[in-house]
Design a protein around this motif. Structure first.
Motif, PDB file in Angstrom:
ATOM      1  N   GLY A 180       0.796  -1.233   0.000  1.00 19.59           N
ATOM      2  CA  GLY A 180       0.000   0.000   0.000  1.00 19.59           C
ATOM      3  C   GLY A 180       0.821   1.273   0.000  1.00 19.59           C
ATOM      4  O   GLY A 180       0.294   2.345   0.286  1.00 19.59           O
ATOM      5  N   MET A 181       2.083   1.222  -0.412  1.00 20.21           N
ATOM      6  CA  MET A 181       2.952   2.393  -0.317  1.00 20.21           C
ATOM      7  C   MET A 181       3.169   3.105  -1.640  1.00 20.21           C
ATOM      8  O   MET A 181       3.924   4.068  -1.715  1.00 20.21           O
ATOM      9  CB  MET A 181       4.306   1.991   0.286  1.00 20.21           C
ATOM     10  CG  MET A 181       4.245   1.704   1.761  1.00 20.21           C
ATOM     11  SD  MET A 181       3.782   3.171   2.732  1.00 20.21           S
ATOM     12  CE  MET A 181       2.140   2.740   3.217  1.00 20.21           C
ATOM     13  N   LEU A 182       2.477   2.651  -2.713  1.00 25.10           N
ATOM     14  CA  LEU A 182       2.609   3.356  -3.993  1.00 25.10           C
ATOM     15  C   LEU A 182       1.312   4.009  -4.428  1.00 25.10           C
ATOM     16  O   LEU A 182       1.310   4.925  -5.244  1.00 25.10           O
ATOM     17  CB  LEU A 182       3.055   2.375  -5.097  1.00 25.10           C
ATOM     18  CG  LEU A 182       4.479   1.828  -5.013  1.00 25.10           C
ATOM     19  CD1 LEU A 182       4.748   0.881  -6.174  1.00 25.10           C
ATOM     20  CD2 LEU A 182       5.508   2.951  -5.003  1.00 25.10           C
ATOM     21  N   GLY A 183       0.186   3.519  -3.922  1.00 27.02           N
ATOM     22  CA  GLY A 183      -1.105   4.049  -4.345  1.00 27.02           C
ATOM     23  C   GLY A 183      -2.193   3.051  -4.005  1.00 27.02           C
ATOM     24  O   GLY A 183      -1.968   2.098  -3.251  1.00 27.02           O
ATOM     25  N   THR A 184      -3.367   3.265  -4.619  1.00 27.05           N
ATOM     26  CA  THR A 184      -4.549   2.474  -4.265  1.00 27.05           C
ATOM     27  C   THR A 184      -5.060   1.703  -5.474  1.00 27.05           C
ATOM     28  O   THR A 184      -5.301   2.308  -6.529  1.00 27.05           O
ATOM     29  CB  THR A 184      -5.693   3.427  -3.820  1.00 27.05           C
ATOM     30  OG1 THR A 184      -5.152   4.395  -2.942  1.00 27.05           O
ATOM     31  CG2 THR A 184      -6.807   2.666  -3.141  1.00 27.05           C
ATOM     32  N   PHE A 185      -5.267   0.418  -5.316  1.00 28.60           N
ATOM     33  CA  PHE A 185      -6.000  -0.336  -6.339  1.00 28.60           C
ATOM     34  C   PHE A 185      -7.463   0.092  -6.244  1.00 28.60           C
ATOM     35  O   PHE A 185      -8.036   0.120  -5.149  1.00 28.60           O
ATOM     36  CB  PHE A 185      -5.914  -1.845  -6.077  1.00 28.60           C
ATOM     37  CG  PHE A 185      -4.523  -2.399  -6.202  1.00 28.60           C
ATOM     38  CD1 PHE A 185      -3.975  -2.653  -7.452  1.00 28.60           C
ATOM     39  CD2 PHE A 185      -3.755  -2.673  -5.072  1.00 28.60           C
ATOM     40  CE1 PHE A 185      -2.684  -3.163  -7.583  1.00 28.60           C
ATOM     41  CE2 PHE A 185      -2.473  -3.185  -5.189  1.00 28.60           C
ATOM     42  CZ  PHE A 185      -1.932  -3.426  -6.443  1.00 28.60           C
ATOM     43  N   THR A 186      -8.060   0.404  -7.390  1.00 25.82           N
ATOM     44  CA  THR A 186      -9.483   0.786  -7.357  1.00 25.82           C
ATOM     45  C   THR A 186     -10.348  -0.202  -8.142  1.00 25.82           C
ATOM     46  O   THR A 186     -11.563  -0.225  -8.001  1.00 25.82           O
ATOM     47  CB  THR A 186      -9.689   2.205  -7.918  1.00 25.82           C
ATOM     48  OG1 THR A 186      -9.093   2.272  -9.218  1.00 25.82           O
ATOM     49  CG2 THR A 186      -9.072   3.242  -7.006  1.00 25.82           C
ATOM     50  N   ARG A 187      -9.739  -0.979  -9.034  1.00 22.41           N
ATOM     51  CA  ARG A 187     -10.444  -2.058  -9.727  1.00 22.41           C
ATOM     52  C   ARG A 187      -9.419  -3.138 -10.043  1.00 22.41           C
ATOM     53  O   ARG A 187      -8.278  -2.834 -10.393  1.00 22.41           O
ATOM     54  CB  ARG A 187     -11.052  -1.572 -11.058  1.00 22.41           C
ATOM     55  CG  ARG A 187     -11.740  -2.688 -11.854  1.00 22.41           C
ATOM     56  CD  ARG A 187     -12.076  -2.243 -13.277  1.00 22.41           C
ATOM     57  NE  ARG A 187     -10.892  -1.893 -14.054  1.00 22.41           N
ATOM     58  CZ  ARG A 187     -10.244  -2.725 -14.873  1.00 22.41           C
ATOM     59  NH1 ARG A 187     -10.658  -3.960 -15.042  1.00 22.41           N
ATOM     60  NH2 ARG A 187      -9.174  -2.326 -15.544  1.00 22.41           N
ATOM     61  N   ILE A 188      -9.838  -4.392  -9.864  1.00 16.88           N
ATOM     62  CA  ILE A 188      -8.903  -5.499 -10.088  1.00 16.88           C
ATOM     63  C   ILE A 188      -9.603  -6.549 -10.947  1.00 16.88           C
ATOM     64  O   ILE A 188     -10.745  -6.917 -10.662  1.00 16.88           O
ATOM     65  CB  ILE A 188      -8.490  -6.129  -8.732  1.00 16.88           C
ATOM     66  CG1 ILE A 188      -7.763  -5.094  -7.857  1.00 16.88           C
ATOM     67  CG2 ILE A 188      -7.598  -7.346  -8.960  1.00 16.88           C
ATOM     68  CD1 ILE A 188      -8.173  -5.083  -6.439  1.00 16.88           C
ATOM     69  N   ARG A 189      -8.916  -6.997 -11.993  1.00 15.71           N
ATOM     70  CA  ARG A 189      -9.462  -8.089 -12.834  1.00 15.71           C
ATOM     71  C   ARG A 189      -8.655  -9.359 -12.552  1.00 15.71           C
ATOM     72  O   ARG A 189      -7.441  -9.394 -12.760  1.00 15.71           O
ATOM     73  CB  ARG A 189      -9.366  -7.718 -14.317  1.00 15.71           C
ATOM     74  CG  ARG A 189      -9.809  -8.860 -15.222  1.00 15.71           C
ATOM     75  CD  ARG A 189      -9.934  -8.405 -16.662  1.00 15.71           C
ATOM     76  NE  ARG A 189     -11.006  -7.435 -16.821  1.00 15.71           N
ATOM     77  CZ  ARG A 189     -11.243  -6.747 -17.942  1.00 15.71           C
ATOM     78  NH1 ARG A 189     -10.475  -6.927 -18.999  1.00 15.71           N
ATOM     79  NH2 ARG A 189     -12.239  -5.889 -18.007  1.00 15.71           N
ATOM     80  N   LEU A 190      -9.358 -10.366 -12.069  1.00 12.85           N
ATOM     81  CA  LEU A 190      -8.701 -11.606 -11.635  1.00 12.85           C
ATOM     82  C   LEU A 190      -9.142 -12.786 -12.499  1.00 12.85           C
ATOM     83  O   LEU A 190     -10.315 -12.861 -12.877  1.00 12.85           O
ATOM     84  CB  LEU A 190      -9.154 -11.966 -10.216  1.00 12.85           C
ATOM     85  CG  LEU A 190      -8.533 -11.303  -9.007  1.00 12.85           C
ATOM     86  CD1 LEU A 190      -9.253 -11.796  -7.756  1.00 12.85           C
ATOM     87  CD2 LEU A 190      -7.054 -11.637  -8.905  1.00 12.85           C
ATOM     88  N   GLN A 191      -8.225 -13.697 -12.732  1.00 13.50           N
ATOM     89  CA  GLN A 191      -8.578 -14.973 -13.370  1.00 13.50           C
ATOM     90  C   GLN A 191      -8.747 -16.018 -12.267  1.00 13.50           C
ATOM     91  O   GLN A 191      -7.830 -16.261 -11.481  1.00 13.50           O
ATOM     92  CB  GLN A 191      -7.463 -15.405 -14.326  1.00 13.50           C
ATOM     93  CG  GLN A 191      -7.658 -16.793 -14.925  1.00 13.50           C
ATOM     94  CD  GLN A 191      -8.884 -16.868 -15.847  1.00 13.50           C
ATOM     95  OE1 GLN A 191      -8.934 -16.170 -16.847  1.00 13.50           O
ATOM     96  NE2 GLN A 191      -9.875 -17.708 -15.489  1.00 13.50           N
ATOM     97  N   LEU A 192      -9.936 -16.640 -12.187  1.00 16.33           N
ATOM     98  CA  LEU A 192     -10.161 -17.674 -11.177  1.00 16.33           C
ATOM     99  C   LEU A 192      -9.769 -19.047 -11.732  1.00 16.33           C
ATOM    100  O   LEU A 192      -9.465 -19.186 -12.914  1.00 16.33           O
ATOM    101  CB  LEU A 192     -11.619 -17.675 -10.727  1.00 16.33           C
ATOM    102  CG  LEU A 192     -12.194 -16.333 -10.237  1.00 16.33           C
ATOM    103  CD1 LEU A 192     -13.549 -16.574  -9.566  1.00 16.33           C
ATOM    104  CD2 LEU A 192     -11.267 -15.609  -9.275  1.00 16.33           C
ATOM    105  N   LYS A 193      -9.829 -20.057 -10.863  1.00 17.17           N
ATOM    106  CA  LYS A 193      -9.392 -21.412 -11.227  1.00 17.17           C
ATOM    107  C   LYS A 193     -10.624 -22.308 -11.387  1.00 17.17           C
ATOM    108  O   LYS A 193     -11.510 -22.307 -10.539  1.00 17.17           O
ATOM    109  CB  LYS A 193      -8.502 -21.920 -10.082  1.00 17.17           C
ATOM    110  CG  LYS A 193      -8.164 -23.366 -10.097  1.00 17.17           C
ATOM    111  CD  LYS A 193      -6.728 -23.571 -10.532  1.00 17.17           C
ATOM    112  CE  LYS A 193      -6.340 -25.032 -10.642  1.00 17.17           C
ATOM    113  NZ  LYS A 193      -6.937 -25.762 -11.750  1.00 17.17           N
TER     114      LYS A 193
END
Ligand SMILES: Cc1cc2nc3c(=O)[nH]c(=O)nc-3n(C[C@H](O)[C@H](O)[C@H](O)COP(=O)(O)OP(=O)(O)OC[C@H]3O[C@@H](n4cnc5c(N)ncnc54)[C@H](O)[C@@H]3O)c2cc1C
Length: 478
Positions: A180-193
């Protein structure tokens, strides 16, 4: 009621935040932004008014990673929307406050499971990326960052970046693991299994000592989906490091037809009692055993039960295999009132065997022994400040009391020396003790300098700060 985003920081509500181990605690102002724009506005306000900002997910880090004493904490659980879910491909877009639990409850019925899960389902996806968390399958599938397709990211300097392996790849590889020391994730796209059954096939294998544990992990990395071992940290002599390995495999639908309807999330939840004890009071019952002799009895009983009556492979729901502790919501109360620290070193495979033996012997010599040890296997990854390496970790929980605190800290620094001499490092999500010199030796000047250079671009005024970052001297050479 939510305060206005323009409210002066000093007038925002205050809260006592602690780490999951109760060992660290501080008071901060807090706000709960609902969008990336609100995050940016709050960062701007903080900077203008001379405050620093830490991001916080579900607060499941054991130490001070999501704390910022006297300053502002942004509670990211206000951004908890699933933006898109495609059951055909297993690709999900989420806001950072969506939890691992939210994801499996939505996706399991369609035959998908998060590729990497920690030992609890409550962390947020943003918090998991910031720590690049691992599961019991790191040696096969890597950390959570390995399953991120792309992410939207905002920096305190006001940049809105798309991060992926090809777009802003340097930030992609540093923000994931960058606590958390560079900025904020605001949306994340994940590949599930993809999973075909709601269950795993699980085997329990006794190991007579640490060498047998290592031999098994080395022999079965290629033919296991998950491996984790419980280590009896109290046994000594030829039984040093004995324990029980859990090996799990995915099941195809034709191998487990009865497991297919168990993809229904409602059929994953555990019963209300564990060994006949209501879940709500298991924590207090554990507290009764929380002394050396009590735990020696528990560990010895558990070990001999697994040797004397080995179980054939059995089928276990995903949730029970991964998140058993979540069903004992009060378990950490067993460590009250002093709390506990979890010490989890990561050590290369060539030196881990000897280092873990040295650590266990040191604990026993000092009379400060972990009641529970958990060993896992990892592979190296490309994330800049990742804790993972081609080797092993052993997580150990140490209760803190008024009388042992000083001796415990001293012993942990002795353990640090063993870990660092073996070429190892520590896990910021669990850590409460790393000093600037430990951080520098663990990660090396080159990686830290590369991270600081990105930080200079993302956050030149040092708006982002956490108690962890200050403690390990992240900005020392500014
Ligand atoms: C019982 C238990 C078992 C666990 N088992 C495991 C395990 O098996 N493997 C493992 O790897 N970990 C494990 N953990 C640790 C846990 O997975 C990590 O600490 C995780 O980071 C917690 O996520 P969180 O949402 O609670 O984040 P927090 O603890 O609140 O914050 C973690 C970090 O994320 C940053 N952050 C939060 N949100 C954002 C955001 N939107 N953008 C950028 N940075 C952000 C924070 O600043 C902080 O540095 C366990 C923890 C518990 C309590």
């Amino acid at each position: 009621m939510q305060p206005e985003i323009g409210t002066p920081i000093i007038q925002l509500p205050r809260r006592v935040y602690d780490g999951f181990g109760f060992a660290t605690r501080s008071v901060s102002m807090f706000a709960r932004p609902q969008s990336g724009a609100e995050v940016q506005q709050l960062m701007l306000n903080a900077q203008r008014e001379g405050y620093t900002v830490a991001l916080r997910g579900s607060g499941r880090s054991y130490g001070d990673a999501a704390m910022n004493g006297g300053n502002l904490v942004l509670d990211m659980t206000g951004m908890r929307r699933v933006i898109a879910w495609d059951p055909a491909t297993g690709v999900i877009d989420v806001e950072p406050g969506v939890t691992i639990e939210d994801v499996w409850r939505l996706c399991l019925k369609d035959g998908w499971w998060p590729a990497v899960v920690p030992g609890t389902m409550f962390p947020t996806i943003g918090g998991c990326l910031a720590m690049n968390i691992h599961g019991k399958n790191h040696f096969r599938l890597g950390g959570t960052g390995d399953h991120v397709i792309e992410a939207d990211f905002v920096t305190p300097a006001g940049e809105q970046l798309l991060l992926s392996r090809t777009e802003n790849a340097d930030f992609f590889h540093a923000a994931i693991s960058g606590f958390g020391m560079l900025g904020t994730f605001t949306r994340i796209r994940l590949q599930l299994k993809r999973v075909e059954s709601g269950r795993l096939s699980v085997e329990q294998i006794p190991a007579r000592n640490l060498d047998e544990q290592f031999d098994y992990f080395e022999a079965h990395g290629a033919d296991s989906d998950y491996l984790v071992s419980w280590v009896d940290c109290i046994a000594s002599g030829s039984g040093l490091g004995r324990g029980q390995i859990h090996r799990a495999l995915y099941l195809h639908a034709d191998q487990d037809p009865e497991g297919v309807p168990m993809l229904d999330p409602a059929r994953q939840d555990l019963p209300g009692t564990i060994l006949g004890v209501p879940r709500g009071v298991v924590g207090s019952v554990l507290g009764l055993f929380n002394f050396n002799l009590g735990m020696q009895l528990v560990n010895t009983g558990k070990y001999f039960a697994s040797v004397l009556s080995p179980r054939a492979a059995y089928k276990q729901p995903h949730v029970a295999f991964h998140f058993l502790l979540d069903y004992v919501p009060t378990w950490r109360n067993a460590y009250q009132p002093g709390g506990f620290i979890q010490y989890q070193p990561f050590i290369p495979k060539e030196t881990a065997r000897q280092a873990f033996k040295d650590i266990l012997r040191l604990n026993q010599a000092r009379g400060l022994v972990s009641y529970l040890g958990v060993m896992k296997r990892y592979r190296a990854d490309n994330f800049l400040l990742s804790h993972a390496l081609d080797g092993y970790s052993m997580a150990m929980d140490f209760p803190i009391t008024a009388s042992n605190r000083e001796a415990l800290w001293k012993m942990c620094y002795e353990m640090n020396e063993i870990v660092l001499a073996a070429g190892g490092k520590f896990y910021p999500a669990k850590d409460a003790l790393m000093r600037p010199q430990d951080f520098q030796r663990g990660w090396g000047q080159q990686k830290i300098a590369a991270f600081r250079a990105l930080r200079q671009r993302a956050d030149p005024n040092r708006v982002l700060r956490s108690d962890l970052a200050v403690r390990i001297g992240l900005d020392e050479a500014r």
